[in-house]
Write a protein that holds these residues in place. Structure first.
Motif, PDB file in Angstrom:
ATOM      1  N   PRO A 278       0.795  -1.225   0.000  1.00 49.60           N
ATOM      2  CA  PRO A 278       0.000   0.000   0.000  1.00 49.60           C
ATOM      3  C   PRO A 278       0.832   1.281   0.000  1.00 49.60           C
ATOM      4  O   PRO A 278       0.300   2.362  -0.281  1.00 49.60           O
ATOM      5  N   LEU A 279       2.116   1.175   0.316  1.00 50.06           N
ATOM      6  CA  LEU A 279       2.988   2.353   0.362  1.00 50.06           C
ATOM      7  C   LEU A 279       3.667   2.639  -0.977  1.00 50.06           C
ATOM      8  O   LEU A 279       4.243   3.721  -1.158  1.00 50.06           O
ATOM      9  N   ARG A 280       3.573   1.715  -1.928  1.00 56.69           N
ATOM     10  CA  ARG A 280       4.364   1.834  -3.154  1.00 56.69           C
ATOM     11  C   ARG A 280       4.153   3.148  -3.888  1.00 56.69           C
ATOM     12  O   ARG A 280       5.113   3.855  -4.213  1.00 56.69           O
ATOM     13  N   ALA A 281       2.918   3.503  -4.160  1.00 58.21           N
ATOM     14  CA  ALA A 281       2.653   4.685  -4.982  1.00 58.21           C
ATOM     15  C   ALA A 281       3.133   5.960  -4.302  1.00 58.21           C
ATOM     16  O   ALA A 281       3.772   6.819  -4.933  1.00 58.21           O
ATOM     17  N   ARG A 282       2.828   6.120  -3.013  1.00 54.12           N
ATOM     18  CA  ARG A 282       3.225   7.354  -2.326  1.00 54.12           C
ATOM     19  C   ARG A 282       4.734   7.435  -2.181  1.00 54.12           C
ATOM     20  O   ARG A 282       5.323   8.516  -2.362  1.00 54.12           O
TER      21      ARG A 282
ATOM     22  N   GLY B  76       7.237  -0.497  -0.553  1.00 53.15           N
ATOM     23  CA  GLY B  76       6.343  -1.209  -1.452  1.00 53.15           C
ATOM     24  C   GLY B  76       6.993  -1.868  -2.647  1.00 53.15           C
ATOM     25  O   GLY B  76       6.324  -2.155  -3.635  1.00 53.15           O
ATOM     26  N   VAL B  77       8.287  -2.159  -2.564  1.00 54.97           N
ATOM     27  CA  VAL B  77       8.992  -2.785  -3.697  1.00 54.97           C
ATOM     28  C   VAL B  77       8.909  -4.303  -3.562  1.00 54.97           C
ATOM     29  O   VAL B  77       9.496  -4.890  -2.648  1.00 54.97           O
ATOM     30  N   PHE B  78       8.184  -4.934  -4.472  1.00 53.37           N
ATOM     31  CA  PHE B  78       8.015  -6.383  -4.479  1.00 53.37           C
ATOM     32  C   PHE B  78       8.522  -7.013  -5.778  1.00 53.37           C
ATOM     33  O   PHE B  78       8.651  -8.226  -5.851  1.00 53.37           O
ATOM     34  N   SER B  79       8.771  -6.215  -6.786  1.00 55.43           N
ATOM     35  CA  SER B  79       9.109  -6.756  -8.108  1.00 55.43           C
ATOM     36  C   SER B  79      10.123  -5.861  -8.801  1.00 55.43           C
ATOM     37  O   SER B  79      10.384  -4.728  -8.369  1.00 55.43           O
ATOM     38  N   ALA B  80      10.670  -6.380  -9.901  1.00 60.44           N
ATOM     39  CA  ALA B  80      11.586  -5.575 -10.701  1.00 60.44           C
ATOM     40  C   ALA B  80      10.898  -4.333 -11.230  1.00 60.44           C
ATOM     41  O   ALA B  80      11.498  -3.251 -11.294  1.00 60.44           O
ATOM     42  N   GLU B  81       9.628  -4.468 -11.591  1.00 57.33           N
ATOM     43  CA  GLU B  81       8.884  -3.308 -12.105  1.00 57.33           C
ATOM     44  C   GLU B  81       8.741  -2.229 -11.035  1.00 57.33           C
ATOM     45  O   GLU B  81       8.838  -1.033 -11.330  1.00 57.33           O
ATOM     46  N   ASP B  82       8.524  -2.651  -9.785  1.00 60.40           N
ATOM     47  CA  ASP B  82       8.426  -1.684  -8.684  1.00 60.40           C
ATOM     48  C   ASP B  82       9.748  -0.941  -8.499  1.00 60.40           C
ATOM     49  O   ASP B  82       9.776   0.282  -8.310  1.00 60.40           O
TER      50      ASP B  82
END
Length: 357
Positions: free
Chosen positions: A269-273, A296-302
């Motif tokens: 939930p913190l990724r975008a902010r 909020g980093v879970f993936s390479a795309e993040d």
């Protein structure tokens, strides 16, 4: 393998599972590598910041290993750098339990740990032993003030902690953004941060340490801009960077049953902010300060999103809880593929690529 381990760990309370995991990793650091493919980053991912070489941009955020008890295991997972802490000058127990909660449906955590740690002297001895054992990687230490230290005396706490830990650190982070120490976030002003940097400068310069300042995602955008600009135009700009961002006290829509608990929210939930904070800080800094993205980093795309928004380095924490050690290699290999796809010769070329959009 981690899915089976996670199933067992998630039957325990979040903090009990955390303690059990750290104890196991301390005794059997090689076990971290058994659950993941070896990470062999390409040269495209390497960069040097503040004279420190990072084989790839992915590191461990502070909070997962507050006392630095499992350092070899984190490098076994393939992380490029490790940040321990938060460490205060004197030991303190932190807030009453329970104080750590999983929001499984949201892939998130809420914590109100309160800087529980063994104190700067004990952690320094532990890190010294880790270095003597042949530890290979960049090591950062996150510094905070004790709960009972008035804000007017906070400079002294950060300086005292730094005196103990500077000899064993590659960089230090100034934590003025945890939501779990009363009054700490009141220190997030450009005036206080500049005064603090002046107070620790004699010790910092003795060891040539870079300093990262960790900001809260709950600051107003204008406050983030002012802090970034103040640091970028200060006499400390050659050795200071920003970490964006700490946990949030905001509560976006959540599904987990612990969603009403107080404390700092981390994870998806913190990724975008947190990416937005990276972008705001990077635009204000205009290339004069490095940025480290966290949240909020879970993936390479993040991770790539944060890099293209202005982050040179990226930290993970909650993803390790939900995905296990293999997530490190997944992110690193995926990030290399994304850079190649978009025609970047190296990761530095991608930093801030989206800022003009």
């Amino acid at each position: 393998m981690y899915s089976a381990v996670r199933s067992m760990l998630f039957r325990l309370s979040a903090e009990r599972a955390h303690e059990w995991t750290l104890a196991a990793l301390r005794r059997f650091p090689a076990a971290a590598g058994w659950m993941a493919r070896a990470v062999q980053p390409s040269d495209r991912l390497a960069q040097t910041l503040f004279g420190l070489r990072f084989p790839h941009p992915i590191g461990l955020a502070a909070g997962l290993d507050k006392n630095g008890i499992a350092i070899p295991a984190w490098y076994q997972m393939g992380l490029s750098f490790v940040e321990v802490g938060t460490v205060t000058p004197r030991p303190q127990p932190g807030n009453p339990k329970p104080r750590l909660f999983r929001l499984v449906e949201d892939e998130a955590l809420i914590n109100r740990m309160g800087f529980n740690n063994d104190g700067a002297a004990a952690v320094a001895r532990r890190l010294e032993r880790a270095r003597a054992s042949g530890m290979n990687g960049v090591l950062g230490v996150n510094l905070g003030k004790n709960k009972d230290t008035p804000n007017e005396q906070a400079h002294d706490d950060y300086r005292l902690a730094l005196v103990e830990l500077a000899p064993v650190a590659d960089y230090v982070t100034i934590n003025v953004s945890s939501p779990n120490t009363p009054g700490l976030r009141d220190l997030q002003s450009e005036a206080f941060i500049l005064d603090l940097l002046a107070a620790i400068e004699p010790v910092r310069s003795q060891y040539g340490l870079p300093v990262w300042v960790k900001l809260a995602p709950d600051l107003r955008n204008s406050e983030i801009e002012r802090i970034a600009d103040a640091l970028a135009t200060s006499t400390y700009r050659d050795h200071v960077g920003l970490i964006c961002a700490n946990t949030t006290v905001a509560r976006p829509p959540l599904a987990g049953r612990h969603r009403a608990e107080t404390g700092g929210l981390s994870g998806r939930p913190l990724r975008a902010r947190s990416t937005e904070v990276v972008r705001i800080a990077a635009r204000a800094a205009q290339g004069r300060l490095p940025i480290m993205g966290s949240g909020g980093v879970f993936s390479a795309e993040d991770a790539y999103e944060k890099i293209r928004s202005g982050a040179s380095l990226v930290q993970i924490y909650t993803a390790l809880i939900y995905r296990g050690p293999a997530v490190v290699g997944d992110i690193v290999r995926g990030l290399d593929g994304l850079l190649a796809r978009d025609g970047f010769a190296n990761v530095a070329e991608a930093v801030g690529a989206d800022l003009n959009r």
